[in-house]
Design a protein around this motif. Structure first.
Motif, PDB file in Angstrom:
ATOM      1  N   UNK A 325      71.266  -1.972  74.473  1.00 35.39           N
ATOM      2  CA  UNK A 325      72.026  -0.833  73.951  1.00 35.39           C
ATOM      3  C   UNK A 325      71.101   0.280  73.474  1.00 35.39           C
ATOM      4  N   UNK A 328      68.905   1.662  76.456  1.00 33.92           N
ATOM      5  CA  UNK A 328      69.683   2.473  77.396  1.00 33.92           C
ATOM      6  C   UNK A 328      70.089   3.820  76.804  1.00 33.92           C
ATOM      7  N   UNK A 329      70.435   3.814  75.517  1.00 31.52           N
ATOM      8  CA  UNK A 329      70.930   5.053  74.910  1.00 31.52           C
ATOM      9  C   UNK A 329      69.857   6.134  74.926  1.00 31.52           C
ATOM     10  N   UNK A 332      69.523   7.276  78.522  1.00 31.17           N
ATOM     11  CA  UNK A 332      70.652   8.100  78.954  1.00 31.17           C
ATOM     12  C   UNK A 332      70.581   9.512  78.391  1.00 31.17           C
ATOM     13  N   UNK A 333      70.301   9.615  77.090  1.00 32.53           N
ATOM     14  CA  UNK A 333      70.181  10.942  76.481  1.00 32.53           C
ATOM     15  C   UNK A 333      69.040  11.714  77.135  1.00 32.53           C
ATOM     16  N   UNK A 365      70.931  19.488  69.098  1.00 35.56           N
ATOM     17  CA  UNK A 365      71.928  18.749  69.883  1.00 35.56           C
ATOM     18  C   UNK A 365      71.639  17.248  69.815  1.00 35.56           C
ATOM     19  N   UNK A 368      72.574  15.610  66.535  1.00 34.38           N
ATOM     20  CA  UNK A 368      74.027  15.416  66.482  1.00 34.38           C
ATOM     21  C   UNK A 368      74.461  14.222  67.306  1.00 34.38           C
ATOM     22  N   UNK A 369      73.930  14.126  68.523  1.00 31.64           N
ATOM     23  CA  UNK A 369      74.287  13.014  69.407  1.00 31.64           C
ATOM     24  C   UNK A 369      73.844  11.684  68.801  1.00 31.64           C
ATOM     25  N   UNK A 372      76.080  10.612  65.887  1.00 34.28           N
ATOM     26  CA  UNK A 372      77.376  10.140  66.390  1.00 34.28           C
ATOM     27  C   UNK A 372      77.270   8.720  66.936  1.00 34.28           C
ATOM     28  N   UNK A 373      76.237   8.483  67.711  1.00 34.90           N
ATOM     29  CA  UNK A 373      76.089   7.171  68.326  1.00 34.90           C
ATOM     30  C   UNK A 373      75.709   6.119  67.289  1.00 34.90           C
ATOM     31  N   UNK A 376      78.778   4.955  65.764  1.00 32.52           N
ATOM     32  CA  UNK A 376      79.510   4.079  66.678  1.00 32.52           C
ATOM     33  C   UNK A 376      78.956   2.649  66.656  1.00 32.52           C
ATOM     34  N   UNK A 377      77.633   2.489  66.518  1.00 33.43           N
ATOM     35  CA  UNK A 377      77.068   1.141  66.585  1.00 33.43           C
ATOM     36  C   UNK A 377      76.983   0.459  65.211  1.00 33.43           C
ATOM     37  N   UNK A 380      79.464  -2.373  64.831  1.00 32.20           N
ATOM     38  CA  UNK A 380      79.129  -3.519  65.670  1.00 32.20           C
ATOM     39  C   UNK A 380      77.940  -4.280  65.090  1.00 32.20           C
ATOM     40  N   UNK A 397      68.864   3.984  66.560  1.00 30.24           N
ATOM     41  CA  UNK A 397      69.656   4.767  67.506  1.00 30.24           C
ATOM     42  C   UNK A 397      69.378   6.254  67.354  1.00 30.24           C
ATOM     43  N   UNK A 405      65.627  12.494  74.223  1.00 34.15           N
ATOM     44  CA  UNK A 405      66.015  13.852  74.599  1.00 34.15           C
ATOM     45  C   UNK A 405      64.819  14.788  74.675  1.00 34.15           C
TER      46      UNK A 405
ATOM     47  N   UNK B 281      74.657  25.063  70.948  1.00 33.82           N
ATOM     48  CA  UNK B 281      74.449  23.631  70.736  1.00 33.82           C
ATOM     49  C   UNK B 281      75.767  22.852  70.663  1.00 33.82           C
ATOM     50  N   UNK B 285      76.600  19.643  72.866  1.00 33.75           N
ATOM     51  CA  UNK B 285      76.938  18.381  72.214  1.00 33.75           C
ATOM     52  C   UNK B 285      78.221  17.799  72.808  1.00 33.75           C
ATOM     53  N   UNK B 288      77.962  16.349  76.292  1.00 32.72           N
ATOM     54  CA  UNK B 288      77.108  15.175  76.468  1.00 32.72           C
ATOM     55  C   UNK B 288      77.586  13.946  75.716  1.00 32.72           C
ATOM     56  N   UNK B 289      78.294  14.145  74.595  1.00 35.02           N
ATOM     57  CA  UNK B 289      78.565  13.022  73.708  1.00 35.02           C
ATOM     58  C   UNK B 289      79.523  12.009  74.333  1.00 35.02           C
ATOM     59  N   UNK B 292      77.821   9.388  76.494  1.00 31.37           N
ATOM     60  CA  UNK B 292      76.881   8.562  75.727  1.00 31.37           C
ATOM     61  C   UNK B 292      77.622   7.519  74.894  1.00 31.37           C
ATOM     62  N   UNK B 293      78.686   7.930  74.222  1.00 32.72           N
ATOM     63  CA  UNK B 293      79.427   6.988  73.384  1.00 32.72           C
ATOM     64  C   UNK B 293      80.132   5.940  74.246  1.00 32.72           C
ATOM     65  N   UNK B 296      77.697   3.430  75.136  1.00 32.30           N
ATOM     66  CA  UNK B 296      77.402   2.531  74.014  1.00 32.30           C
ATOM     67  C   UNK B 296      78.353   1.342  74.059  1.00 32.30           C
ATOM     68  N   UNK B 297      79.633   1.647  74.259  1.00 30.68           N
ATOM     69  CA  UNK B 297      80.605   0.560  74.239  1.00 30.68           C
ATOM     70  C   UNK B 297      80.487  -0.337  75.465  1.00 30.68           C
ATOM     71  N   UNK B 299      77.679  -1.038  76.794  1.00 28.35           N
ATOM     72  CA  UNK B 299      76.497  -1.864  76.536  1.00 28.35           C
ATOM     73  C   UNK B 299      76.792  -3.042  75.620  1.00 28.35           C
ATOM     74  N   UNK B 428      73.778   7.360  84.699  1.00 21.18           N
ATOM     75  CA  UNK B 428      73.882   6.503  83.506  1.00 21.18           C
ATOM     76  C   UNK B 428      75.001   5.462  83.601  1.00 21.18           C
TER      77      UNK B 428
END
Lengths: 455, 455
Positions: A325, A328-329, A332-333, A365, A368-369, A372-373, A376-377, A380, A397, A405, B281, B285, B288-289, B292-293, B296-297, B299, B428
């Motif tokens: 995870x 890959x993140x 990917x970014x 950017x 921010x990404x 956010x991610x 999300x994790x 989990x 993350x 990036x 930006x 964002x 792209x977000x 990516x999110x 994440x799920x 993964x 990705x």
């Protein structure tokens, strides 16, 4: 236009497939030469030859012109017994199409074909092959009509009438001085619309002439035609003497080909001139294997990173669950920003001097990404490994996404700076570099925060 | 042309930067309107307005036309006090450029601008906005010259003389019947070269007319112009009545935009109409977000796969060293084949019916690649983990590369079959799917061959 026409094209394909040569002429009548070419280029030389035998002679040049270099050469070879027909076909090609055919062939093949040409055409072909590969000089056609500034429009129009029949395009006329230097252009439209006794020079505009030198890159010719919204770009030598003209239809093919090459490169492959449909497995293998094996060896560093943190992993095995995870993140970014940057550099939207401003924007950017991610994790992480693991995973993350990036944005810039093709910063390459960084960042944070392991 | 001209462009940029308005006119004289537009589009509306104040009035329409929708609207807004100037600029745009401006604006903005137009232009603009987004109808210009089949060439030429001055392009004339239905086209060249007393219909060719209906996709218009090597494509309604013309310069922009969108999508982003340089930006964002999110799920499944094989991992911790390598290799091979396939589908090189043949070819290529990479990792496996681990890693590598390649090739086909955009099969996404498969394959083989763990 669409459905009925598509059926006609399909029927022609079936007829050639069935080798129903008698029925072809009726079908030829319904189609344009471009459609006939497209169908025939999918078949073997033997079948193309048989189709040409029943194709009306007046359609030969048109169909032949659009066949594409490979099918053209194959057909010329199968016509070998009959030098007359080969000479007719090769002579019917426009100079730029002829150069495109010749430049794709081996030296012996070029020599064989050149012998079919008239002395004048041969001289012209050799001259054009002397320009660098992918240059404007190779792309240009040498058929154009020049007029003199002191002529009246009537005289210019008479000249166009005598010369025009043999030239493909006379929509633009080129005004040259007595040494052949380009002074400007006049559209046929303006010649027709203005009083016949005016001198040509009155119609030549004062503004700088848009032109390109023969040795410059064809991609630059494409950019100029697009930028200045013109249908034909004059090609000159260093002293300004007019040598030829690059037309918009040639340029569209160039744009498509260069885009395809960039696409392949960012996908982590060598650029292919051949189409995917036509390319043999051995060529596809060669184009793809280089990057894949290189990336295997890059990944060894990732493995070494993991080995270094072996104690941390053994202490908290739950960290391994999040490894793909995190890794890959970042990749990917990174491949997102590399893709954005490579494309923006290719279309000229972004230049070298913009890098500092874009770097700041990308940082904003990416942060921010990453946040956010991380959110999300977090949940989990909490569920699978507890509060401490959740903290490690979230923190890793944010950092991994930012670092990935930045790598994705900077590498295309660095390659451009070193005069290398930015599209070489392919997504798989960025992914692999970001992976290694991700592994190191992730386990470093874990080692420090969890207070375990070798770090 | 190049260096001196580039310096002139750079100087103009500096002058605007320094707000040295007095010195601008001299610089304007040396440049083309397209160059002036390009420089100005990088500045704020206030500066653009100040530059227009010193720009010769006769250059206003040209510079305005190439500014791009955002700068155009910003300038029109800053001219608001002076409705006369705004009306002049908006009225000077070609119909297709005006539609491009209007379709990028909010409804209120469109209403405000429409009020600036003459009733006739307003009617035309509203009609064109009625065609579907990205259709040929939105892209076409409605300015063209029609002639009748029964006219003599002299009469046609006289008609061109009276109409031609106001029309942008008269290189192609459109022959219509008494209901306005398109019967064919005649180049201005042929009108000039042939005897004046011949009727127009003698010059109209018998072959099928190349045209497109207004509601069809603009990408199809681009393909037709490219395929048939023409500079202008007539747009008709369902009964064949001529509505407008799509020209090659509009089409080049479409090709570039669609290529950029495909590029962004395969890089795992939403397609952006805006340039990277201009996009804020927040927009970057948002584009792209999403992916990516989502990834994440996806993964998480990979993590779950690892958790399932926890005992295997604890028994042979060396397996973890090779995890990024195995997982990345499948993803890389997969994103290569997805990139090839997406591009080939986009350029029309490959069609749906080719899939079976390509599937066989991809299997051959992937097997070759997998075996090559397995050989490359065998030695490393032997060194780090012994003969058994080397066997597991090599075997997993072959299978992972084959499975990844197959996924990369099939997904674009499946998306096309479901009428979705194949470019959504981004690198990705393919990488993430291939990763999950890779984890399962790798640890399954390990569990079986090493005779340990939970499997």
């Amino acid at each position: 236009m669409t459905t009925e026409h598509d059926q006609d094209v399909e029927l022609l394909r079936e007829l050639v497939q069935r080798e129903a040569w008698d029925e072809l002429p009726e079908q030829f009548d319904k189609l344009h030469v471009q459609d006939i070419s497209e169908v025939l280029s999918g078949f073997d030389p033997v079948q193309v030859k048989a189709a040409f035998d029943v194709l009306p002679r007046e359609l030969w040049p048109g169909v032949f012109a659009y066949l594409g270099p490979e099918s053209q050469y194959a057909l010329l070879q199968s016509l070998e017994e009959d030098a007359e027909e080969g000479r007719f076909l090769l002579g019917s090609l426009l100079p730029d199409d002829r150069t495109a055919l010749l430049e794709s062939l081996s030296e012996e093949a070029v020599e064989r074909l050149l012998r079919l040409l008239s002395p004048e055409d041969m001289k012209q072909a050799l001259k054009q092959l002397g320009y660098p590969e992918n240059s404007a000089g190779r792309l240009m056609t040498t058929e154009f009509v020049t007029i003199r500034p002191e002529w009246t429009l009537q005289r210019a129009l008479d000249h166009v009438r005598t010369r025009g029949e043999s030239e493909d395009t006379i929509n633009t006329l080129y005004v040259t001085d007595n040494r052949g230097r380009l002074m400007g252009t006049v559209g046929l439209k303006r010649l027709v619309l203005n009083p016949k006794d005016e001198p040509v020079e009155n119609l030549v505009s004062d503004s700088a002439i848009v032109s390109i030198t023969a040795s410059e890159d064809r991609a630059e010719a494409a950019r100029m035609i697009q930028h200045y919204d013109i249908t034909a770009l004059p090609v000159v030598d260093k002293t300004g003497v007019l040598l030829g003209v690059v037309t918009v239809d040639d340029v569209m093919d160039v744009v498509e080909q260069e885009n395809t090459e960039d696409f392949h490169k960012i996908g982590g492959m060598g650029a292919m001139q051949l189409s995917l449909r036509e390319a043999r497995p051995s060529l596809l293998y060669r184009k793809r294997v280089g990057w894949l094996v290189l990336l295997v060896f890059m990944n060894i560093f990732g493995g070494a990173g993991i080995a270094y943190f072996e104690e941390t992993i053994e202490a908290v095995i739950a960290l391994v669950f999040f490894l793909p995870l995190i890794v890959d993140s970042g990749g990917n970014a990174g491949s997102q920003s590399a893709t954005l940057m490579v494309r923006a550099l290719a279309t000229g939207d972004v230049r070298m001097k913009d890098w500092l401003r874009l770097w700041g924007k990308e940082l904003a950017v990416a942060t921010g990404l990453g946040v956010t991610m991380a959110v999300a994790v977090w949940g989990i992480g909490l569920w699978r490994g507890g509060a401490e693991v959740a903290m490690v995973v979230s923190l890793a993350m944010v950092m991994v996404v930012i670092v990935g990036s930045m790598i994705g944005m900077l590498l295309p810039f660095l390659l451009t700076r070193m005069n290398l093709d930015p599209a070489t910063a392919s997504a798989p390459l960025i992914t692999s570099i970001a992976d290694i960084c991700g592994i190191l960042i992730y386990f470093s944070i874990a080692t420090v925060l969890l207070g375990v392991g070798s770090g």
